[in-house]
Design a protein around this motif. Structure first.
Motif, PDB file in Angstrom:
ATOM      1  N   SER A 127      31.562  34.890 -36.381  1.00  0.00           N
ATOM      2  CA  SER A 127      30.292  35.373 -36.918  1.00  0.00           C
ATOM      3  C   SER A 127      29.502  36.040 -35.794  1.00  0.00           C
ATOM      4  O   SER A 127      29.777  35.821 -34.612  1.00  0.00           O
ATOM      5  CB  SER A 127      29.472  34.218 -37.500  1.00  0.00           C
ATOM      6  OG  SER A 127      30.225  33.471 -38.433  1.00  0.00           O
ATOM      7  N   GLU A 141      19.476  34.948 -36.482  1.00  0.00           N
ATOM      8  CA  GLU A 141      20.158  35.444 -37.669  1.00  0.00           C
ATOM      9  C   GLU A 141      21.651  35.355 -37.422  1.00  0.00           C
ATOM     10  O   GLU A 141      22.133  35.686 -36.332  1.00  0.00           O
ATOM     11  CB  GLU A 141      19.747  36.889 -37.941  1.00  0.00           C
ATOM     12  CG  GLU A 141      20.411  37.514 -39.154  1.00  0.00           C
ATOM     13  CD  GLU A 141      19.950  38.939 -39.383  1.00  0.00           C
ATOM     14  OE1 GLU A 141      20.822  39.835 -39.468  1.00  0.00           O
ATOM     15  OE2 GLU A 141      18.726  39.163 -39.449  1.00  0.00           O
ATOM     16  N   ARG A 142      22.374  34.882 -38.421  1.00  0.00           N
ATOM     17  CA  ARG A 142      23.832  34.759 -38.304  1.00  0.00           C
ATOM     18  C   ARG A 142      24.472  35.485 -39.480  1.00  0.00           C
ATOM     19  O   ARG A 142      24.113  35.262 -40.629  1.00  0.00           O
ATOM     20  CB  ARG A 142      24.239  33.287 -38.296  1.00  0.00           C
ATOM     21  CG  ARG A 142      25.743  33.054 -38.240  1.00  0.00           C
ATOM     22  CD  ARG A 142      26.044  31.613 -37.838  1.00  0.00           C
ATOM     23  NE  ARG A 142      25.374  30.656 -38.701  1.00  0.00           N
ATOM     24  CZ  ARG A 142      25.866  30.193 -39.852  1.00  0.00           C
ATOM     25  NH1 ARG A 142      27.040  30.648 -40.282  1.00  0.00           N
ATOM     26  NH2 ARG A 142      25.201  29.318 -40.580  1.00  0.00           N
ATOM     27  N   ASN A 143      25.422  36.368 -39.177  1.00  0.00           N
ATOM     28  CA  ASN A 143      26.108  37.146 -40.210  1.00  0.00           C
ATOM     29  C   ASN A 143      27.577  36.782 -40.262  1.00  0.00           C
ATOM     30  O   ASN A 143      28.255  36.716 -39.222  1.00  0.00           O
ATOM     31  CB  ASN A 143      25.961  38.643 -39.935  1.00  0.00           C
ATOM     32  CG  ASN A 143      24.546  39.138 -40.189  1.00  0.00           C
ATOM     33  OD1 ASN A 143      24.176  39.422 -41.316  1.00  0.00           O
ATOM     34  ND2 ASN A 143      23.753  39.221 -39.137  1.00  0.00           N
ATOM     35  N   GLU A 144      28.056  36.536 -41.497  1.00  0.00           N
ATOM     36  CA  GLU A 144      29.460  36.200 -41.707  1.00  0.00           C
ATOM     37  C   GLU A 144      30.096  37.212 -42.659  1.00  0.00           C
ATOM     38  O   GLU A 144      29.409  37.781 -43.515  1.00  0.00           O
ATOM     39  CB  GLU A 144      29.609  34.806 -42.341  1.00  0.00           C
ATOM     40  CG  GLU A 144      29.200  33.647 -41.477  1.00  0.00           C
ATOM     41  CD  GLU A 144      29.407  32.317 -42.168  1.00  0.00           C
ATOM     42  OE1 GLU A 144      29.856  32.325 -43.347  1.00  0.00           O
ATOM     43  OE2 GLU A 144      29.126  31.272 -41.553  1.00  0.00           O
ATOM     44  N   ARG A 145      31.408  37.392 -42.491  1.00  0.00           N
ATOM     45  CA  ARG A 145      32.188  38.185 -43.446  1.00  0.00           C
ATOM     46  C   ARG A 145      33.487  37.446 -43.714  1.00  0.00           C
ATOM     47  O   ARG A 145      34.191  37.046 -42.770  1.00  0.00           O
ATOM     48  CB  ARG A 145      32.512  39.571 -42.904  1.00  0.00           C
ATOM     49  CG  ARG A 145      31.339  40.517 -42.804  1.00  0.00           C
ATOM     50  CD  ARG A 145      31.800  41.960 -42.649  1.00  0.00           C
ATOM     51  NE  ARG A 145      32.743  42.135 -41.551  1.00  0.00           N
ATOM     52  CZ  ARG A 145      33.434  43.250 -41.314  1.00  0.00           C
ATOM     53  NH1 ARG A 145      33.310  44.284 -42.120  1.00  0.00           N
ATOM     54  NH2 ARG A 145      34.250  43.339 -40.272  1.00  0.00           N
ATOM     55  N   CYS A 158      30.038  38.958 -47.911  1.00  0.00           N
ATOM     56  CA  CYS A 158      29.113  38.904 -46.776  1.00  0.00           C
ATOM     57  C   CYS A 158      28.061  37.818 -46.992  1.00  0.00           C
ATOM     58  O   CYS A 158      27.553  37.643 -48.107  1.00  0.00           O
ATOM     59  CB  CYS A 158      28.427  40.254 -46.576  1.00  0.00           C
ATOM     60  SG  CYS A 158      29.575  41.602 -46.197  1.00  0.00           S
ATOM     61  N   TYR A 159      27.732  37.120 -45.914  1.00  0.00           N
ATOM     62  CA  TYR A 159      26.728  36.067 -45.955  1.00  0.00           C
ATOM     63  C   TYR A 159      25.765  36.262 -44.778  1.00  0.00           C
ATOM     64  O   TYR A 159      26.175  36.653 -43.682  1.00  0.00           O
ATOM     65  CB  TYR A 159      27.370  34.685 -45.870  1.00  0.00           C
ATOM     66  CG  TYR A 159      28.334  34.394 -46.994  1.00  0.00           C
ATOM     67  CD1 TYR A 159      27.890  33.810 -48.176  1.00  0.00           C
ATOM     68  CD2 TYR A 159      29.689  34.720 -46.877  1.00  0.00           C
ATOM     69  CE1 TYR A 159      28.767  33.549 -49.223  1.00  0.00           C
ATOM     70  CE2 TYR A 159      30.576  34.463 -47.915  1.00  0.00           C
ATOM     71  CZ  TYR A 159      30.108  33.879 -49.084  1.00  0.00           C
ATOM     72  OH  TYR A 159      30.977  33.636 -50.114  1.00  0.00           O
ATOM     73  N   ARG A 160      24.499  35.975 -45.025  1.00  0.00           N
ATOM     74  CA  ARG A 160      23.468  36.144 -43.994  1.00  0.00           C
ATOM     75  C   ARG A 160      22.623  34.876 -43.920  1.00  0.00           C
ATOM     76  O   ARG A 160      22.100  34.407 -44.926  1.00  0.00           O
ATOM     77  CB  ARG A 160      22.592  37.352 -44.322  1.00  0.00           C
ATOM     78  CG  ARG A 160      21.511  37.664 -43.299  1.00  0.00           C
ATOM     79  CD  ARG A 160      20.888  39.009 -43.622  1.00  0.00           C
ATOM     80  NE  ARG A 160      19.785  39.334 -42.729  1.00  0.00           N
ATOM     81  CZ  ARG A 160      18.508  39.131 -43.042  1.00  0.00           C
ATOM     82  NH1 ARG A 160      18.187  38.609 -44.226  1.00  0.00           N
ATOM     83  NH2 ARG A 160      17.549  39.439 -42.204  1.00  0.00           N
ATOM     84  N   GLN A 162      19.496  32.697 -41.817  1.00  0.00           N
ATOM     85  CA  GLN A 162      18.339  32.775 -40.938  1.00  0.00           C
ATOM     86  C   GLN A 162      17.887  31.355 -40.600  1.00  0.00           C
ATOM     87  O   GLN A 162      17.961  30.455 -41.443  1.00  0.00           O
ATOM     88  CB  GLN A 162      17.190  33.539 -41.596  1.00  0.00           C
ATOM     89  CG  GLN A 162      17.439  35.025 -41.718  1.00  0.00           C
ATOM     90  CD  GLN A 162      16.247  35.780 -42.273  1.00  0.00           C
ATOM     91  OE1 GLN A 162      15.477  35.237 -43.068  1.00  0.00           O
ATOM     92  NE2 GLN A 162      16.093  37.022 -41.870  1.00  0.00           N
ATOM     93  N   GLU A 178      21.262  29.947 -45.962  1.00  0.00           N
ATOM     94  CA  GLU A 178      21.893  31.178 -46.417  1.00  0.00           C
ATOM     95  C   GLU A 178      20.893  31.931 -47.291  1.00  0.00           C
ATOM     96  O   GLU A 178      20.428  31.415 -48.298  1.00  0.00           O
ATOM     97  CB  GLU A 178      23.164  30.845 -47.203  1.00  0.00           C
ATOM     98  CG  GLU A 178      24.206  31.953 -47.195  1.00  0.00           C
ATOM     99  CD  GLU A 178      23.829  33.076 -48.140  1.00  0.00           C
ATOM    100  OE1 GLU A 178      23.795  34.239 -47.702  1.00  0.00           O
ATOM    101  OE2 GLU A 178      23.535  32.787 -49.304  1.00  0.00           O
ATOM    102  N   TYR A 236      29.946  43.795 -34.841  1.00  0.00           N
ATOM    103  CA  TYR A 236      30.069  43.345 -36.223  1.00  0.00           C
ATOM    104  C   TYR A 236      31.474  43.554 -36.771  1.00  0.00           C
ATOM    105  O   TYR A 236      31.923  42.809 -37.644  1.00  0.00           O
ATOM    106  CB  TYR A 236      29.043  44.077 -37.099  1.00  0.00           C
ATOM    107  CG  TYR A 236      28.932  43.519 -38.499  1.00  0.00           C
ATOM    108  CD1 TYR A 236      28.433  42.234 -38.725  1.00  0.00           C
ATOM    109  CD2 TYR A 236      29.333  44.274 -39.605  1.00  0.00           C
ATOM    110  CE1 TYR A 236      28.325  41.724 -40.011  1.00  0.00           C
ATOM    111  CE2 TYR A 236      29.232  43.767 -40.894  1.00  0.00           C
ATOM    112  CZ  TYR A 236      28.726  42.493 -41.087  1.00  0.00           C
ATOM    113  OH  TYR A 236      28.635  41.984 -42.362  1.00  0.00           O
TER     114      TYR A 236
END
Length: 270
Positions: A127, A141-145, A158-160, A162, A178, A236
């Motif tokens: 991530s 902020e953490r972003n996952e795919r 996609c997940y975001r 905070q 999430e 990313y």
């Protein structure tokens, strides 16, 4: 000054539809609460704190002369019941922020986070995380795919997330939710590096799997520091699932994560 408590409590209850609703939310017996309202009884320390936290006032405020108390809370008179309820959580966050070490500032920047995928056994999830300071708080902020399981299809879910970070007793605590579905909260605890140059941070990550069973899980986690100014698009592109044997994951990362094993469907420490 306890003589003013009943009238002040009555003033606070006017923010709610009924005394019954207040008692239900406070989990205090209606008969006992009526004694507080009538002045027949004064709450013990435990119940007094619960009442004050619930209404968002201090213990010394609720026993002030009623005219002073009304004047004091006059600025809050237009608040709805829900906004009053937010006072206690807000104070808790501010208290944690005051206790948090300013060393958090040394850990701001971008990271790749690596942990075993909660819903995809045999995979490591990478991530992208960004910690920064805003209005006196350290937020991130953490972003996952997660790529599709369909062979030959390059599609992602996609997940975001905070959250907020606190540096307490030489540990970095991170709590997030999430934002797209608002149905998940996770916590990460990292052991900060004391080296002059941040490289990788180790710790634990707790949450739930995204599959239908929503099983609680705990896994080792590694944060790989990227810097404070990065090419976000390039960083990313690395965000995805990797098989545990993939060459994209170097031996040091695999070694840091290797002490995690799956037992009874849960991630536990070896």
């Amino acid at each position: 000054m306890r003589e003013f408590f009943p009238a002040n409590l009555q003033q606070l209850c006017r923010y709610y539809r009924s005394i019954a609703e207040v008692c239900r939310k406070l989990s205090i017996n209606r008969g006992q609460f009526n004694k507080y309202l009538s002045g027949q009884s004064f709450p013990a320390a435990f119940n007094l704190k619960r009442i004050c936290d619930f209404f968002g006032v201090e213990e010394y405020e609720i026993v002030l002369p009623t005219d002073q108390f009304i004047s004091l809370i006059g600025g809050r008179a237009r608040q709805t019941a829900s906004s009053i309820l937010m006072a206690a959580p807000q104070r808790a966050m501010e208290h944690l922020q005051q206790c948090s070490s300013p060393q958090t500032r040394l850990l701001t920047g971008y990271y790749h986070e690596y942990c075993y995928a909660k819903s995809n056994p045999g995979h490591i999830l990478c991530s992208l995380v960004h910690i920064h300071e805003r209005d006196g708080y350290f937020i991130y902020e953490r972003n996952e795919r997660l790529q599709s399981n369909i062979p030959g299809v390059e599609d992602f879910e996609c997940y975001r997330y905070q959250g907020v970070a606190y540096y307490l007793q030489d540990r970095l605590f991170l709590i997030d939710y999430e934002t797209l579905t608002s149905n998940e909260i996770s916590q990460t605890i990292l052991i900060p590096s004391y080296k002059s140059r941040i490289t990788r941070l180790n710790g634990l990550k707790m949450g739930v799997s995204t599959c239908d069973c929503r099983a609680p899980v705990c896994s080792r986690v590694v944060w790989d520091f990227l810097g404070n100014d990065i090419e976000r698009d390039s960083a990313y592109r690395r965000v995805r699932l990797y098989r545990t044997e993939a060459e994209d994951i170097d031996d040091d990362l695999k070694g840091r994560l290797s002490q995690t094993q799956i037992v009874d469907g849960l991630f536990r420490l070896a």
